[in-house]
Design a protein around this motif. Structure first.
Motif, PDB file in Angstrom:
ATOM      1  N   ARG A  28       1.013  -1.060  -0.090  1.00 22.25           N
ATOM      2  CA  ARG A  28      -0.033  -0.102   0.121  1.00 22.25           C
ATOM      3  C   ARG A  28       0.991   1.238   0.145  1.00 22.25           C
ATOM      4  N   ALA A  32       0.951   4.033  -2.861  1.00 17.91           N
ATOM      5  CA  ALA A  32       0.630   5.339  -2.706  1.00 17.91           C
ATOM      6  C   ALA A  32       1.867   6.262  -3.233  1.00 17.91           C
ATOM      7  N   GLY A  66     -12.256  10.686 -12.881  1.00 21.11           N
ATOM      8  CA  GLY A  66     -11.191  10.668 -11.882  1.00 21.11           C
ATOM      9  C   GLY A  66      -9.983  10.692 -12.520  1.00 21.11           C
ATOM     10  N   ALA A  71      -1.876   9.742 -11.086  1.00 20.29           N
ATOM     11  CA  ALA A  71      -2.559   9.431 -10.000  1.00 20.29           C
ATOM     12  C   ALA A  71      -1.957   8.514  -9.293  1.00 20.29           C
ATOM     13  N   PRO A  72      -1.847   8.393  -7.772  1.00 21.00           N
ATOM     14  CA  PRO A  72      -1.335   7.249  -7.179  1.00 21.00           C
ATOM     15  C   PRO A  72      -2.073   5.865  -7.575  1.00 21.00           C
ATOM     16  N   ASN A  74      -2.962   3.424  -5.932  1.00 20.01           N
ATOM     17  CA  ASN A  74      -3.813   2.974  -4.686  1.00 20.01           C
ATOM     18  C   ASN A  74      -5.251   3.721  -4.941  1.00 20.01           C
ATOM     19  N   SER A  75      -5.164   4.809  -5.889  1.00 22.24           N
ATOM     20  CA  SER A  75      -6.224   5.695  -6.032  1.00 22.24           C
ATOM     21  C   SER A  75      -7.325   5.477  -7.158  1.00 22.24           C
ATOM     22  N   ILE A  76      -6.768   4.463  -8.039  1.00 18.40           N
ATOM     23  CA  ILE A  76      -7.167   4.028  -9.448  1.00 18.40           C
ATOM     24  C   ILE A  76      -8.041   2.695  -9.122  1.00 18.40           C
ATOM     25  N   ASN A  77      -9.267   3.127  -9.404  1.00 23.78           N
ATOM     26  CA  ASN A  77     -10.092   1.833  -9.221  1.00 23.78           C
ATOM     27  C   ASN A  77     -10.526   1.293 -10.555  1.00 23.78           C
TER      28      ASN A  77
END
Length: 300
Positions: A28, A32, A66, A71-72, A74-77
């Protein structure tokens, strides 16, 4: 001895749990710390659509609510991205994943359009199974254009048999600019050659109609000229009917060979390719209206 063995097992288990927890926290932290460095698109299926779909997908992803690139991780779904792209009608399937190098990989299988339908000011594509595909500048592709007065009883999918045959028939494919569907029994091909249109009738016996039309183009048009007729019709049984552009030259005493209702007539199930042998006579100077045994009379 058994007590020592039990303690050893529990010790190993605790160490494994601790390792797993540490690796999860580390992953994680690394996610990040690392960001998405780019987007790669893979298109499966129809190869001619690759460039079009890739450019269109990249444009759609730029409109994604988004941030993706930069982007990090861990923020990408990826599931949300799949749902976003899945709302478009252009794809059969969409799969997204993040690579270890920080690349978002998008794999899509597009719906391949076979014709574009214009109804009023609106247009959309249809694939081979009749599924609608939204039209947009990002996903434009060069396919036959179809326009007409469509209804519940006469939907655009009724024209698909003709479009499929045009795509696999080199002669019709090179000839056709667009198709105007007046109704189910009057499908009009607008040729790339300016000056006349071709009435194919309905979607029955298209191969026979195409052969008759090809014979007419080869045996009559070179002698009569491309501007002689405004309409060429192969919708009638065992006939090619050509209407002269100059109506003052029509011989009103002419009539059809067969006493049938031309609206109900279609080509027979089996028409010999030499049925237009009379066309060869026209090449020697006769006009279609001068040879009563010929299969290409003119109509008023």
């Amino acid at each position: 001895m058994k007590r020592g063995h039990t303690i050893a097992k529990w010790t190993v288990l605790v160490l494994l749990i601790a390792y797993t927890t540490a690796m999860t926290v580390w992953a994680r932290h690394e996610a990040a710390r690392h960001v998405c460095t780019g987007i790669e698109v893979e298109v499966t299926g129809e190869s001619r659509m690759n460039d079009i779909v890739t450019k269109g997908l990249q444009e759609e992803l730029r409109r994604y609510p988004g941030k993706i690139k930069g982007a990090p991780l861990n923020s990408i779904n990826t599931q949300n991205i799949e749902k976003y792209l899945g709302k478009l009608s252009n794809f059969e399937s969409v799969n997204c994943m993040l690579s270890s190098g920080g690349i978002l990989k998008v794999k899509v299988k597009p719906l391949v359009p076979v014709m574009r339908v214009f109804v009023g000011d609106n247009s959309y594509y249809i694939n081979k199974d009749g599924k609608h595909i939204a039209s947009s500048s990002e996903f434009f592709t060069d396919v036959p254009v179809v326009t007409g007065s469509f209804s519940r009883e006469f939907p655009p999918t009724a024209v698909l048999p003709l479009i499929r045959h045009i795509e696999k028939d080199p002669f019709l494919r090179d000839l056709t600019s667009m198709v105007v569907a007046r109704d189910a029994r009057n499908l009009i091909i607008v040729p790339r050659v300016f000056g006349h249109v071709v009435n194919m009738g309905d979607t029955s016996d298209i191969a026979e109609k195409s052969r008759a039309l090809s014979l007419f183009y080869r045996k009559v048009m070179p002698y009569k000229g491309w501007q002689e007729y405004d309409t060429i019709s192969v919708k009638f049984r065992d006939q090619i009917v050509a209407t002269r552009r100059d109506k003052t030259r029509l011989n009103h005493g002419e009539e059809y060979i067969e006493e049938t209702d031309p609206e109900d007539a279609t080509l027979p199930e089996s028409v010999e390719t030499d049925a237009g042998e009379g066309n060869r006579d026209h090449a020697g100077g006769d006009t279609p209206s001068e040879n009563k045994q010929h299969n290409t009379p003119t109509e008023d």
